[in-house]
Design a protein around this motif. Structure first.
Motif, PDB file in Angstrom:
ATOM      1  N   UNK A  79       6.766  -4.184 -45.405  1.00  0.00           N
ATOM      2  CA  UNK A  79       6.609  -5.559 -44.910  1.00  0.00           C
ATOM      3  C   UNK A  79       7.336  -5.747 -43.580  1.00  0.00           C
ATOM      4  N   UNK A  80       8.495  -5.122 -43.459  1.00  0.00           N
ATOM      5  CA  UNK A  80       9.242  -5.171 -42.197  1.00  0.00           C
ATOM      6  C   UNK A  80       8.462  -4.526 -41.059  1.00  0.00           C
ATOM      7  N   UNK A  81       7.778  -3.430 -41.359  1.00  0.00           N
ATOM      8  CA  UNK A  81       6.967  -2.751 -40.338  1.00  0.00           C
ATOM      9  C   UNK A  81       5.809  -3.641 -39.904  1.00  0.00           C
ATOM     10  N   UNK A  82       5.180  -4.313 -40.867  1.00  0.00           N
ATOM     11  CA  UNK A  82       4.096  -5.243 -40.514  1.00  0.00           C
ATOM     12  C   UNK A  82       4.649  -6.367 -39.643  1.00  0.00           C
ATOM     13  N   UNK A  83       5.814  -6.907 -40.011  1.00  0.00           N
ATOM     14  CA  UNK A  83       6.444  -7.960 -39.213  1.00  0.00           C
ATOM     15  C   UNK A  83       6.805  -7.487 -37.817  1.00  0.00           C
ATOM     16  N   UNK A  84       7.347  -6.266 -37.725  1.00  0.00           N
ATOM     17  CA  UNK A  84       7.682  -5.700 -36.417  1.00  0.00           C
ATOM     18  C   UNK A  84       6.425  -5.564 -35.564  1.00  0.00           C
ATOM     19  N   UNK A  85       5.325  -5.172 -36.197  1.00  0.00           N
ATOM     20  CA  UNK A  85       4.061  -5.085 -35.465  1.00  0.00           C
ATOM     21  C   UNK A  85       3.655  -6.437 -34.902  1.00  0.00           C
ATOM     22  N   UNK A  86       3.846  -7.496 -35.702  1.00  0.00           N
ATOM     23  CA  UNK A  86       3.538  -8.844 -35.211  1.00  0.00           C
ATOM     24  C   UNK A  86       4.410  -9.235 -34.033  1.00  0.00           C
ATOM     25  N   UNK A  87       5.700  -8.922 -34.126  1.00  0.00           N
ATOM     26  CA  UNK A  87       6.620  -9.234 -33.023  1.00  0.00           C
ATOM     27  C   UNK A  87       6.225  -8.468 -31.771  1.00  0.00           C
ATOM     28  N   UNK A  96       7.687  -1.592 -24.175  1.00  0.00           N
ATOM     29  CA  UNK A  96       6.616  -0.959 -24.932  1.00  0.00           C
ATOM     30  C   UNK A  96       5.820  -1.924 -25.784  1.00  0.00           C
ATOM     31  N   UNK A  97       6.161  -3.205 -25.726  1.00  0.00           N
ATOM     32  CA  UNK A  97       5.466  -4.194 -26.547  1.00  0.00           C
ATOM     33  C   UNK A  97       4.097  -4.480 -25.954  1.00  0.00           C
ATOM     34  N   UNK A  98       3.221  -4.940 -26.796  1.00  0.00           N
ATOM     35  CA  UNK A  98       1.869  -5.296 -26.381  1.00  0.00           C
ATOM     36  C   UNK A  98       0.966  -5.346 -27.590  1.00  0.00           C
ATOM     37  N   UNK A  99      -0.230  -5.785 -27.370  1.00  0.00           N
ATOM     38  CA  UNK A  99      -1.185  -5.927 -28.466  1.00  0.00           C
ATOM     39  C   UNK A  99      -1.451  -4.575 -29.140  1.00  0.00           C
ATOM     40  N   UNK A 100      -1.733  -3.549 -28.351  1.00  0.00           N
ATOM     41  CA  UNK A 100      -2.075  -2.245 -28.924  1.00  0.00           C
ATOM     42  C   UNK A 100      -0.917  -1.682 -29.744  1.00  0.00           C
ATOM     43  N   UNK A 103      -0.443  -3.889 -32.995  1.00  0.00           N
ATOM     44  CA  UNK A 103      -1.502  -3.669 -33.981  1.00  0.00           C
ATOM     45  C   UNK A 103      -1.329  -2.292 -34.626  1.00  0.00           C
ATOM     46  N   UNK A 104      -0.970  -1.293 -33.837  1.00  0.00           N
ATOM     47  CA  UNK A 104      -0.766   0.054 -34.379  1.00  0.00           C
ATOM     48  C   UNK A 104       0.375   0.079 -35.387  1.00  0.00           C
ATOM     49  N   UNK A 105       1.482  -0.556 -35.042  1.00  0.00           N
ATOM     50  CA  UNK A 105       2.634  -0.586 -35.941  1.00  0.00           C
ATOM     51  C   UNK A 105       2.301  -1.374 -37.206  1.00  0.00           C
ATOM     52  N   UNK A 106       1.665  -2.529 -37.040  1.00  0.00           N
ATOM     53  CA  UNK A 106       1.284  -3.337 -38.202  1.00  0.00           C
ATOM     54  C   UNK A 106       0.313  -2.578 -39.096  1.00  0.00           C
ATOM     55  N   UNK A 107      -0.613  -1.845 -38.512  1.00  0.00           N
ATOM     56  CA  UNK A 107      -1.561  -1.051 -39.297  1.00  0.00           C
ATOM     57  C   UNK A 107      -0.817   0.011 -40.117  1.00  0.00           C
TER      58      UNK A 107
END
Length: 133
Positions: A79-87, A96-100, A103-107
Motif C-alpha cells: 500500500x505504501x508503494x502504491x501511495x508513493x506512486x501517487x505522490x 525523477x518524479x512524473x506521471x510515468x 504509474x510504474x511504481x504504483x503498478x
C-alpha cells in the motif's frame, strides 16, 4: 520459425527477470513459472520444469500466507508503494518524479498486492480442502 523465435526470446526474458527477482524484491518463483509457461508452448524441458517451479511457488506462498505478521507488513508495504506512486505521479518537486514514474511504481505496488491476495486465497482454499469442506 518466427513464432518459435518470438516465444523463445519472450520466455527467456521473463525467465531471466524471475531469476533476478529471486535476489531483488519481487515474486521470483511466480515470474519464473510464467517464463517456463511461455517456453512450454515450444519446449518439452520447460514443461517438465514448470511443475517443479509451480510446486515450489505454492509452498513459498503458503509459508508466507501462514505468517500473519509477515502478511500484514507485506500489505502495508505494498500500500505504501502504491501511495508513493501517487505522490511521484503528482509531484513536480521530487527528483525523477512524473506521471510515468508514478504509474510504474504504483503498478508495482498493485502487482505486490495482487500476489499477496492470491497467496491468501490459495491458502484459504487449501485449508478448506484439507478439512473436507
Amino acid at each position: 520459425l518466427l513464432r518459435r523465435i518470438a516465444i523463445t526470446v519472450v520466455g527467456l526474458l521473463v525467465l531471466m527477470i524471475g531469476v533476478v527477482m529471486l535476489i531483488a524484491p519481487g515474486p521470483g518463483f511466480l515470474v519464473i513459472a510464467l517464463g517456463l509457461l511461455i517456453l512450454s508452448v515450444e519446449y518439452e524441458w520447460a514443461r517438465r520444469h514448470l511443475d517443479t517451479v509451480k510446486g515450489r511457488a505454492r509452498t513459498l506462498a503458503d509459508q508466507a500466507a501462514a505468517n500473519k505478521l509477515s502478511t500484514s507488513i507485506s500489505v502495508l508495504c505494498a500500500l505504501g508503494i502504491v501511495g508513493l506512486g501517487g505522490v511521484l505521479a503528482l509531484s513536480e518537486i521530487l527528483p525523477g518524479a512524473g506521471i510515468a514514474t508514478g504509474v510504474s511504481v504504483a503498478f508495482g505496488g498493485v502487482v505486490a498486492l495482487s500476489t499477496i491476495v492470491y497467496s491468501l486465497l490459495q491458502r484459504r482454499r487449501s485449508t478448506r480442502l484439507g478439512r473436507g469442506e
